[in-house]
Scaffold this motif. Structure first.
Motif, short mmCIF file in Angstrom:
data_model
loop_
_atom_site.label_atom_id
_atom_site.label_comp_id
_atom_site.label_asym_id
_atom_site.label_seq_id
_atom_site.Cartn_x
_atom_site.Cartn_y
_atom_site.Cartn_z
N MET A 1 -0.51 2.68 -9.01
CA MET A 1 0.71 3.33 -8.35
C MET A 1 1.00 2.76 -7.14
SD MET A 1 0.44 7.08 -6.84
CE MET A 1 -1.37 7.43 -6.74
N THR A 2 2.54 2.87 -6.89
CA THR A 2 2.63 2.03 -5.77
C THR A 2 3.54 3.25 -4.99
OG1 THR A 2 2.98 -0.12 -6.78
CG2 THR A 2 4.27 -0.04 -4.66
N ILE A 3 3.14 3.19 -3.55
CA ILE A 3 4.06 4.14 -2.83
C ILE A 3 4.54 3.11 -1.59
CG2 ILE A 3 3.69 6.14 -1.06
CD1 ILE A 3 1.10 6.68 -2.72
N PRO A 4 5.69 3.34 -1.06
CA PRO A 4 6.50 2.76 -0.10
C PRO A 4 5.27 2.72 1.41
CG PRO A 4 7.98 3.92 -1.36
CD PRO A 4 6.62 4.60 -1.84
N GLU A 5 5.29 1.82 1.77
CA GLU A 5 4.29 1.64 3.03
C GLU A 5 4.95 2.52 4.33
OE1 GLU A 5 0.98 0.34 4.27
OE2 GLU A 5 1.55 -0.33 2.35
N ASP A 6 6.21 2.72 4.43
CA ASP A 6 6.46 3.42 5.44
C ASP A 6 6.26 5.10 5.17
OD1 ASP A 6 8.44 3.65 3.33
OD2 ASP A 6 10.04 4.33 4.82
N LEU A 8 3.92 6.29 3.09
CA LEU A 8 2.26 6.10 3.10
C LEU A 8 1.86 6.22 4.78
CD1 LEU A 8 -0.03 6.30 1.26
CD2 LEU A 8 -0.03 3.70 1.57
N ASP A 9 2.45 5.65 5.47
CA ASP A 9 2.08 5.87 6.96
C ASP A 9 2.39 7.17 7.54
OD1 ASP A 9 1.33 3.11 6.90
OD2 ASP A 9 3.31 2.36 7.95
N GLU A 10 3.49 7.65 7.07
CA GLU A 10 3.80 9.17 7.34
C GLU A 10 2.92 10.02 6.95
OE1 GLU A 10 7.92 10.27 6.86
OE2 GLU A 10 8.79 8.38 7.27
N ILE A 11 2.62 9.91 5.52
CA ILE A 11 1.70 10.76 4.82
C ILE A 11 0.14 10.58 5.62
CG2 ILE A 11 0.34 11.41 2.81
CD1 ILE A 11 2.88 10.57 1.41
N ARG A 12 -0.07 9.62 5.92
CA ARG A 12 -1.62 9.09 6.57
C ARG A 12 -1.53 9.88 7.77
NH1 ARG A 12 -1.75 3.42 4.66
NH2 ARG A 12 -3.40 3.60 2.82
N VAL A 24 -2.47 14.21 -1.06
CA VAL A 24 -2.19 13.91 -2.38
C VAL A 24 -2.24 15.02 -3.38
CG1 VAL A 24 -1.98 12.13 -4.08
CG2 VAL A 24 -1.77 11.43 -1.68
N THR A 25 -3.42 15.25 -3.54
CA THR A 25 -3.98 16.34 -4.39
C THR A 25 -2.78 17.83 -4.48
OG1 THR A 25 -6.11 15.53 -4.59
CG2 THR A 25 -5.74 17.85 -5.34
N GLU A 26 -3.04 18.19 -3.02
CA GLU A 26 -2.00 19.46 -2.74
C GLU A 26 -0.68 19.17 -3.09
OE1 GLU A 26 -0.42 22.13 1.02
OE2 GLU A 26 -2.32 20.98 1.34
N ALA A 27 -0.17 17.74 -2.82
CA ALA A 27 1.34 17.52 -3.14
C ALA A 27 1.52 17.69 -4.83
CB ALA A 27 1.63 16.16 -2.66
N LEU A 28 0.41 16.95 -5.62
CA LEU A 28 0.56 16.94 -6.98
C LEU A 28 0.62 18.38 -7.41
CD1 LEU A 28 -1.42 13.89 -7.68
CD2 LEU A 28 0.83 13.97 -7.83
N ARG A 29 -0.14 19.10 -7.11
CA ARG A 29 -0.45 20.54 -7.30
C ARG A 29 0.97 21.30 -7.12
NH1 ARG A 29 -6.08 21.26 -5.75
NH2 ARG A 29 -7.31 21.15 -7.64
#
Length: 85
Positions: A1-6, A8-12, A24-29
């Protein structure tokens, strides 16, 4: 799986306290639940016909009321937690 770096930075940054995996688990649910809800809406429209403008407006108004109630509880909860400290 590839997530754009920008992204991913925001999510982190957003997920700092609970961790990336939990975020990520919550987002997938949430996505799964929305997909299931969309399937239900499609089925209901097949069974009962499309939603009228009045029904749509009433549903949006009810969602606004629920959002306001959740916000009130969230801010009241934070205020009460601060008072208990």
């Amino acid at each position: 799986m590839t997530i754009p770096e920008d992204l991913l930075d925001e999510i982190r940054a957003d997920a700092a306290e609970r961790g990336l995996s939990a975020y990520v688990t919550e987002a997938l649910r949430c996505k799964r639940d929305r997909d299931r809800l969309a399937e239900l809406v499609d089925w209901l429209q097949e069974e009962h016909g499309p939603v009228t403008e009045d029904e749509h407006a009433a549903a949006l108004a009810e969602l606004d009321e629920l959002d306001a109630e959740h916000e009130r509880r969230r801010t009241t909860g934070k205020r009460n937690a601060g008072e208990a400290a």
